[in-house]
Design a protein around this motif. Structure first.
Motif, PDB file in Angstrom:
ATOM      1  N   ALA A  86      26.860  51.143   4.150  1.00 27.38           N
ATOM      2  CA  ALA A  86      28.509  51.876   2.795  1.00 27.38           C
ATOM      3  C   ALA A  86      27.702  50.283   1.386  1.00 27.38           C
ATOM      4  O   ALA A  86      28.121  50.962   0.340  1.00 27.38           O
ATOM      5  CB  ALA A  86      29.780  52.128   3.054  1.00 27.38           C
ATOM      6  N   LYS A  87      27.775  48.553   1.503  1.00 28.60           N
ATOM      7  CA  LYS A  87      27.357  48.420   0.903  1.00 28.60           C
ATOM      8  C   LYS A  87      26.361  48.890   0.184  1.00 28.60           C
ATOM      9  O   LYS A  87      26.061  48.296  -0.812  1.00 28.60           O
ATOM     10  CB  LYS A  87      28.143  47.114   1.507  1.00 28.60           C
ATOM     11  CG  LYS A  87      29.441  46.995   1.741  1.00 28.60           C
ATOM     12  CD  LYS A  87      30.008  46.768   0.675  1.00 28.60           C
ATOM     13  CE  LYS A  87      29.854  46.196  -0.907  1.00 28.60           C
ATOM     14  NZ  LYS A  87      31.078  45.881  -1.817  1.00 28.60           N
ATOM     15  N   ALA A  88      25.347  48.745   0.808  1.00 23.74           N
ATOM     16  CA  ALA A  88      23.802  49.107   0.590  1.00 23.74           C
ATOM     17  C   ALA A  88      23.748  50.499  -0.828  1.00 23.74           C
ATOM     18  O   ALA A  88      23.232  50.703  -1.099  1.00 23.74           O
ATOM     19  CB  ALA A  88      23.266  49.676   1.575  1.00 23.74           C
ATOM     20  N   ALA A  89      24.496  50.822   0.004  1.00 23.64           N
ATOM     21  CA  ALA A  89      24.453  52.317  -1.039  1.00 23.64           C
ATOM     22  C   ALA A  89      25.920  52.092  -2.306  1.00 23.64           C
ATOM     23  O   ALA A  89      25.776  53.245  -3.019  1.00 23.64           O
ATOM     24  CB  ALA A  89      25.815  53.501   0.369  1.00 23.64           C
ATOM     25  N   GLY A  90      26.238  50.700  -2.877  1.00 26.71           N
ATOM     26  CA  GLY A  90      26.958  50.978  -3.991  1.00 26.71           C
ATOM     27  C   GLY A  90      28.047  51.268  -3.736  1.00 26.71           C
ATOM     28  O   GLY A  90      29.066  51.684  -4.442  1.00 26.71           O
ATOM     29  N   ALA A  91      28.809  51.813  -2.447  1.00 25.47           N
ATOM     30  CA  ALA A  91      30.421  51.821  -2.084  1.00 25.47           C
ATOM     31  C   ALA A  91      31.085  51.109  -2.251  1.00 25.47           C
ATOM     32  O   ALA A  91      30.645  49.048  -2.269  1.00 25.47           O
ATOM     33  CB  ALA A  91      30.362  52.840  -0.852  1.00 25.47           C
ATOM     34  N   THR A  92      32.749  51.045  -1.982  1.00 18.85           N
ATOM     35  CA  THR A  92      33.851  49.828  -2.044  1.00 18.85           C
ATOM     36  C   THR A  92      34.112  50.825  -0.789  1.00 18.85           C
ATOM     37  O   THR A  92      33.978  51.024  -0.346  1.00 18.85           O
ATOM     38  CB  THR A  92      34.610  49.907  -3.161  1.00 18.85           C
ATOM     39  OG1 THR A  92      34.197  50.332  -3.766  1.00 18.85           O
ATOM     40  CG2 THR A  92      36.073  49.312  -2.534  1.00 18.85           C
ATOM     41  N   VAL A  93      34.544  49.323   0.185  1.00 16.75           N
ATOM     42  CA  VAL A  93      34.915  49.447   1.217  1.00 16.75           C
ATOM     43  C   VAL A  93      35.925  48.915   1.779  1.00 16.75           C
ATOM     44  O   VAL A  93      36.363  48.098   1.320  1.00 16.75           O
ATOM     45  CB  VAL A  93      33.371  48.318   2.058  1.00 16.75           C
ATOM     46  CG1 VAL A  93      34.765  48.819   4.298  1.00 16.75           C
ATOM     47  CG2 VAL A  93      32.613  49.088   2.387  1.00 16.75           C
ATOM     48  N   ILE A  94      37.318  49.873   2.224  1.00 13.37           N
ATOM     49  CA  ILE A  94      38.204  48.904   3.006  1.00 13.37           C
ATOM     50  C   ILE A  94      38.185  48.989   4.222  1.00 13.37           C
ATOM     51  O   ILE A  94      37.278  49.909   5.209  1.00 13.37           O
ATOM     52  CB  ILE A  94      39.026  49.500   2.762  1.00 13.37           C
ATOM     53  CG1 ILE A  94      39.442  49.706   0.820  1.00 13.37           C
ATOM     54  CG2 ILE A  94      40.506  49.355   3.126  1.00 13.37           C
ATOM     55  CD1 ILE A  94      40.220  50.761   0.624  1.00 13.37           C
ATOM     56  N   ALA A  95      38.647  47.792   5.289  1.00 14.99           N
ATOM     57  CA  ALA A  95      38.151  47.434   6.940  1.00 14.99           C
ATOM     58  C   ALA A  95      39.630  47.393   7.549  1.00 14.99           C
ATOM     59  O   ALA A  95      40.461  46.574   7.241  1.00 14.99           O
ATOM     60  CB  ALA A  95      37.365  46.428   6.902  1.00 14.99           C
ATOM     61  N   THR A  96      39.760  47.423   8.711  1.00 11.21           N
ATOM     62  CA  THR A  96      41.096  47.174   8.972  1.00 11.21           C
ATOM     63  C   THR A  96      40.053  45.862  10.273  1.00 11.21           C
ATOM     64  O   THR A  96      39.440  46.014  11.030  1.00 11.21           O
ATOM     65  CB  THR A  96      41.856  48.241   9.732  1.00 11.21           C
ATOM     66  OG1 THR A  96      40.775  48.882  10.002  1.00 11.21           O
ATOM     67  CG2 THR A  96      42.039  48.985   7.899  1.00 11.21           C
ATOM     68  N   THR A  97      41.331  44.934  10.217  1.00 14.92           N
ATOM     69  CA  THR A  97      41.367  44.146  11.910  1.00 14.92           C
ATOM     70  C   THR A  97      42.413  43.908  12.205  1.00 14.92           C
ATOM     71  O   THR A  97      43.585  43.924  11.677  1.00 14.92           O
ATOM     72  CB  THR A  97      40.559  42.901  11.215  1.00 14.92           C
ATOM     73  OG1 THR A  97      39.584  42.537  12.675  1.00 14.92           O
ATOM     74  CG2 THR A  97      40.543  42.418  10.684  1.00 14.92           C
TER      75      THR A  97
END
Length: 345
Positions: free
Chosen positions: A186-197
């Motif tokens: 997703a980052k390589a595609a220029g997207a914004t990423v929200i992650a949970t942990t």
């Protein structure tokens, strides 16, 4: 010149758990006219590989079977009618050998390596020329061995139905193999990423990998609404890579935007969810089950990995081939971070 015999780890059945894994030595199979012989150098494990000998896998199996779907190696012999490969080519395995392109069909769904067909945990293996894909030039054998299942599953989630576009927002859950690959793609595609942990230590790692926002789901049980609020004008996320099953799908529905896609990959939190299929109408979204992906998608993914110089996150512990049973237990005990690999001498 290949030796006359090869060592391999075989799953004998589901009644003994990991003790049902047996190291055997058998003759190297003859190479048919449309087949190639591969010297395997590395294999990697998925959650699926752990639950097959425990009898918990819901898809097709046939025992005895050589374990593991994911492998990387080098072609050492080619059949008389093979045109695609030559000796010395570096390759990775295709998870479902019959899934060449387009949607999966009933035939392709029962051609999984390490489940129905003999898999990658062997020194030498014969494969159809169409059951392999070129290994990315920028990756080692160990890195490349992590791609056939988890990486392709996440690629299919982001590109298999409705292609991810720059500027879109992707929600990934946890730090398992599929989730980390989805973050990287997703980052390589220029997207914004929200992650949970669930931990601050893992949150730091996710941020280093490029996550724009990280939500601790133990501190914030209503993390789906929190994720939605993080999107421009609170419209919601475009893609959810859903790996938790019953434990997370309700929150995924809260996070998704109108016409967004929830790709359901796994059921780590249980398979019986409270959410109903009617909820897709309430939220005007698409929920789709993802079963790895085709050879065509895998080839697209390899090209993206090369051009963006993406490197899989691999656990610091690399197990020797003879220690495969220990590798299974190490992963079952959740001691790993990223993909767990086995070196095949």
């Amino acid at each position: 010149m290949a030796p006359s015999t090869t060592k391999q780890w075989v799953i004998t059945g589901t009644d003994k758990g990991f003790d049902g894994l047996e190291l055997t030595e058998v003759p190297v199979p003859a190479v048919g006219e449309n087949e190639v012989l591969v010297k395997l150098h590395a294999a990697s494990l998925n959650y699926r590989d752990l639950i097959i000998p425990k009898g918990m896998y819901p898809f097709a199996t046939k025992f005895p079977v050589v374990a593991a779907s994911d492998g990387a190696g080098e072609i050492v012999e080619v059949g008389s009618k093979v045109t695609k490969w030559k000796k010395g080519d570096k390759v990775i395995t295709l998870f479902n050998q019959g899934h060449q392109y387009g949607p999966i069909d009933p035939h392709a769904a029962v051609t999984g390596l390490g489940g129905v067909l003999d898999g990658a945990l062997r020194q030498y293996g014969v494969f159809s020329e169409n059951g392999l894909v070129r290994s990315p030039k920028n990756l080692s054998h160990a890195e490349a061995s992590t791609l056939p299942c988890a990486a392709l599953t996440s690629w299919n989630a982001l590109y298999g139905l409705k292609q991810l576009k720059p500027g879109e927002i992707v929600l990934v859950e946890g730090t398992g193999g599929v989730s980390i690959f989805a973050l990287q793609f997703a980052k390589a595609a220029g997207a914004t990423v929200i992650a949970t942990t669930s931990s601050s230590a893992k949150a730091d790692t996710l941020k280093k990998l490029g996550a724009d926002h990280v939500i601790n789901y133990k501190e914030d049980p209503n993390w789906g609404e929190t994720a939605k609020k993080l999107t421009p004008n609170g419209v919601g996320v475009d893609h959810v890579v859903e790996v938790g099953g019953a434990g997370t799908v309700e929150q995924s529905l809260k996070a998704i935007k109108l016409e967004g896609i929830i790709s359901i990959i796994g059921f780590l939190g249980g398979a019986k969810a409270q959410a109903s299929i009617i909820d897709t109408l309430v939220h005007i979204c698409t929920a789709r089950g993802v079963y790895v992906g085709s050879k065509a998608l895998l080839e697209d993914m390899v090209a993206a990995i090369e051009v963006n110089d993406i490197h899989p996150v691999v656990d610091k512990e690399v197990f020797a081939f003879e220690k495969t049973k220990e590798a299974y237990q190490y992963m079952w005990d959740q001691k790993h971070f990223g993909k767990l690999t086995i070196k095949i001498e």
